[in-house]
Design an enzyme around this catalytic site. Structure first.
Site, mmCIF file in Angstrom:
data_model
loop_
_atom_site.group_PDB
_atom_site.id
_atom_site.type_symbol
_atom_site.label_atom_id
_atom_site.label_comp_id
_atom_site.label_asym_id
_atom_site.label_seq_id
_atom_site.Cartn_x
_atom_site.Cartn_y
_atom_site.Cartn_z
ATOM 1 N N TYR A 53 -6.143 4.683 -21.753
ATOM 2 C CA TYR A 53 -6.690 4.264 -20.462
ATOM 3 C C TYR A 53 -6.133 5.182 -19.377
ATOM 4 O O TYR A 53 -4.921 5.417 -19.309
ATOM 5 C CB TYR A 53 -6.314 2.803 -20.155
ATOM 6 C CG TYR A 53 -6.925 2.372 -18.848
ATOM 7 C CD1 TYR A 53 -8.264 2.030 -18.769
ATOM 8 C CD2 TYR A 53 -6.168 2.367 -17.671
ATOM 9 C CE1 TYR A 53 -8.853 1.690 -17.566
ATOM 10 C CE2 TYR A 53 -6.744 2.032 -16.456
ATOM 11 C CZ TYR A 53 -8.095 1.699 -16.414
ATOM 12 O OH TYR A 53 -8.668 1.378 -15.217
ATOM 13 N N VAL B 3 -18.220 -3.294 -14.460
ATOM 14 C CA VAL B 3 -17.622 -4.233 -15.397
ATOM 15 C C VAL B 3 -17.089 -5.435 -14.612
ATOM 16 O O VAL B 3 -16.360 -5.281 -13.638
ATOM 17 C CB VAL B 3 -16.574 -3.533 -16.310
ATOM 18 C CG1 VAL B 3 -15.734 -2.553 -15.573
ATOM 19 C CG2 VAL B 3 -15.711 -4.528 -17.050
ATOM 20 N N GLU C 161 -1.398 -2.023 -10.719
ATOM 21 C CA GLU C 161 -1.962 -2.806 -11.826
ATOM 22 C C GLU C 161 -2.769 -1.940 -12.792
ATOM 23 O O GLU C 161 -3.076 -2.374 -13.896
ATOM 24 C CB GLU C 161 -2.809 -3.964 -11.281
ATOM 25 C CG GLU C 161 -4.228 -3.628 -10.819
ATOM 26 C CD GLU C 161 -4.303 -2.792 -9.537
ATOM 27 O OE1 GLU C 161 -3.285 -2.716 -8.813
ATOM 28 O OE2 GLU C 161 -5.372 -2.200 -9.274
ATOM 29 N N GLU D 129 0.828 -1.200 0.000
ATOM 30 C CA GLU D 129 0.000 0.000 0.000
ATOM 31 C C GLU D 129 0.863 1.252 0.000
ATOM 32 O O GLU D 129 2.008 1.229 0.440
ATOM 33 C CB GLU D 129 -0.864 0.025 1.262
ATOM 34 C CG GLU D 129 -1.891 -1.076 1.309
ATOM 35 C CD GLU D 129 -2.864 -0.999 0.152
ATOM 36 O OE1 GLU D 129 -3.146 0.112 -0.315
ATOM 37 O OE2 GLU D 129 -3.315 -2.061 -0.295
ATOM 38 N N ARG E 258 -6.962 12.678 -8.851
ATOM 39 C CA ARG E 258 -7.399 12.050 -10.094
ATOM 40 C C ARG E 258 -8.857 12.384 -10.416
ATOM 41 O O ARG E 258 -9.232 12.474 -11.580
ATOM 42 C CB ARG E 258 -7.193 10.541 -10.035
ATOM 43 C CG ARG E 258 -8.052 9.816 -9.010
ATOM 44 C CD ARG E 258 -7.748 8.332 -9.010
ATOM 45 N NE ARG E 258 -8.593 7.601 -8.067
ATOM 46 C CZ ARG E 258 -8.414 6.327 -7.766
ATOM 47 N NH1 ARG E 258 -7.417 5.646 -8.312
ATOM 48 N NH2 ARG E 258 -9.210 5.719 -6.923
#
Ligand SMILES: *[C@@H]1O[C@H](CO)[C@@H](O)[C@H](O)[C@H]1NC(C)=O
Ligand SMILES: *[C@@H]1O[C@H](CO)[C@@H](O)[C@H](O)[C@H]1NC(C)=O
Ligand SMILES: *[C@@H]1O[C@H](CO)[C@@H](O)[C@H](O)[C@H]1NC(C)=O
Length: 377
Positions: free
Chosen positions: A257, A242, A271, A146, A216
């Site tokens: 992306y 999704v 990831e 983390e 973000r």
């Protein structure tokens, strides 16, 4: 995944909550599931093996030229995800010899390394075995993947750990979320072969942990005024959900992306980049540590950094142009001719086994007198 762990920062996490987390976030479970056999096994380990590319730090260094078996003891399983390992698991799964991995606490007196996953320590679910006589050569390993805000207060652990195991390149046991391994592609393959054919969306973002205060979120809110961003993930963001098996096919339809990290810290590249963007086949637009930090891990022409632009307006215009310029767009995939993405297959076994490949370069003795400062530096 890191986003989901964030939830657990709430001090009084109970197992019930954890249980429901797991139900709702199957990806977290996937990460900790017993891994399927690697479809593309790593090369057999000889005396040395290295995935070093360009300036990327080595994942593995020298295998001990040493017939002594190293014992790595997992004091408790992260999140209680017992992996049911056999003592020979490191050899069987990763080809790492002379490395015994076990969760049998009776091995304490003879263990060379003991792994303590941070989450359970800071929630008080587990404690360090301070009452046991600690062999002087035994290394206690602090383990977390983390970012600092999600690791709690580490001050109480001053002077207790000898080693760190994390995604940080300067950790004693460096275990990134992913890395590039060199490859040779077959003759006649071109970069076009690595770009998914059907691109119907300009930019996509999948977000599970949506919070207004994340940088973000602010970038996304401004960017969507300029270009269309397909957003997935339910919750506050109100995107389409999704399923995990649809994740990569969904992303493959996107030119770009948004690989936006929940927090910006050195080497914290998850990831979202390695899997979602790179394996999904979309060019990553990253928000995270500075560009230089990414360039230490991946080629500089493989991604777009939000900080390369003065504004979201500029970024959005650039993405539109790039999607319409086939040659230039294609250039962002060139690296795929030379490298392939590798991800940590199982966080609860793989990094632990790889400890045995780092013995010769390890500083001994070593103590983290101020783990908190190391974490936040
Ligand atoms: C072999 O490994 C043991 C334990 O890890 C270590 O104490 C010893 O120094 C090593 N010997 C050599 C020759 O590297
Ligand atoms: C990358 O791969 C291509 C095609 O296989 C090859 O021509 C080129 O020399 C490689 N580049 C590097 C830097 O290895
Ligand atoms: C590990 O840390 C303990 C506690 O500070 C220390 O006594 C011991 O010498 C250290 N061991 C190694 C192998 O660095």
């Amino acid at each position: 995944m890191a986003d989901r762990w964030t939830i657990l920062a709430v001090p009084l996490v109970c197992l019930t909550l954890l249980g429901s987390l797991l139900v709702h976030w199957p990806t977290l479970l996937n990460t900790f599931q017993r891994p399927k056999p690697l479809s593309n096994p790593r090369p057999k380990l000889k005396s040395t093996i290295s995935f070093n590319i360009a300036n990327m730090p080595t994942i593995e260094s020298t295998i001990p030229v040493n017939v002594t078996t190293t014992t790595v003891l997992i004091w408790y399983w992260a999140f209680g995800f017992n992996q049911g390992i056999s003592p020979n698991v490191c050899k069987e799964r990763f080809g790492i010899p002379n490395c015994m991995l076990s969760d049998d606490r009776s091995l304490f007196p003879k263990a060379d390394f003991i792994i303590f996953h941070n989450r359970e320590l800071i929630t008080g679910q587990q404690r360090l075995p301070l009452q046991l006589p600690r062999p002087p050569n035994q290394g206690w390993v602090w383990f977390s993947i983390e970012s600092p805000p999600h690791n709690g207060n580490l001050r109480p652990f001053a002077g207790m750990f000898n080693y760190t195991m994390s995604y940080r390149r300067d950790a004693d046991f460096f275990m990134p979320y992913g890395w590039l391994a060199p490859r040779l592609v077959g003759p006649g393959m071109t970069v076009e072969d690595f770009i998914p054919k059907e691109k119907s969306h300009l930019a996509c973002w999948i977000v599970s942990n949506y919070a207004d205060h994340h940088r973000r979120t602010q970038v996304y809110n401004r960017l969507k005024q300029v270009i269309n961003v397909e957003v997935y993930g339910g919750g506050a963001v109100n995107g389409r959900r999704v399923a995990s098996e649809d994740l990569l096919p969904t992303i493959s339809h996107c030119y770009f992306y948004l690989a936006f990290e929940n927090s910006e810290f050195q080497d914290y590249i998850t990831e979202k980049l390695w899997k979602n963007a790179f394996i999904g086949g979309a060019v990553p637009v990253v928000l995270g540590p500075p560009r230089k930090n990414y360039e230490a891990m991946i080629p500089k022409d493989s991604f777009i950094h939000v900080d390369d632009f003065e504004s979201e307006e500029e970024l959005g215009q650039f993405l539109k142009q790039l999607a319409g310029d086939r040659e230039r767009y294609t250039s962002y995939f060139k690296w795929k001719l030379n490298y392939t993405v590798t991800q940590t297959s199982n966080w609860l076994v793989e990094p632990e086994c790889r400890i045995c490949t780092k013995l010769t370069t390890l500083q001994r003795p070593k103590v983290y007198r101020d783990l908190q400062s190391w974490e936040w530096k």
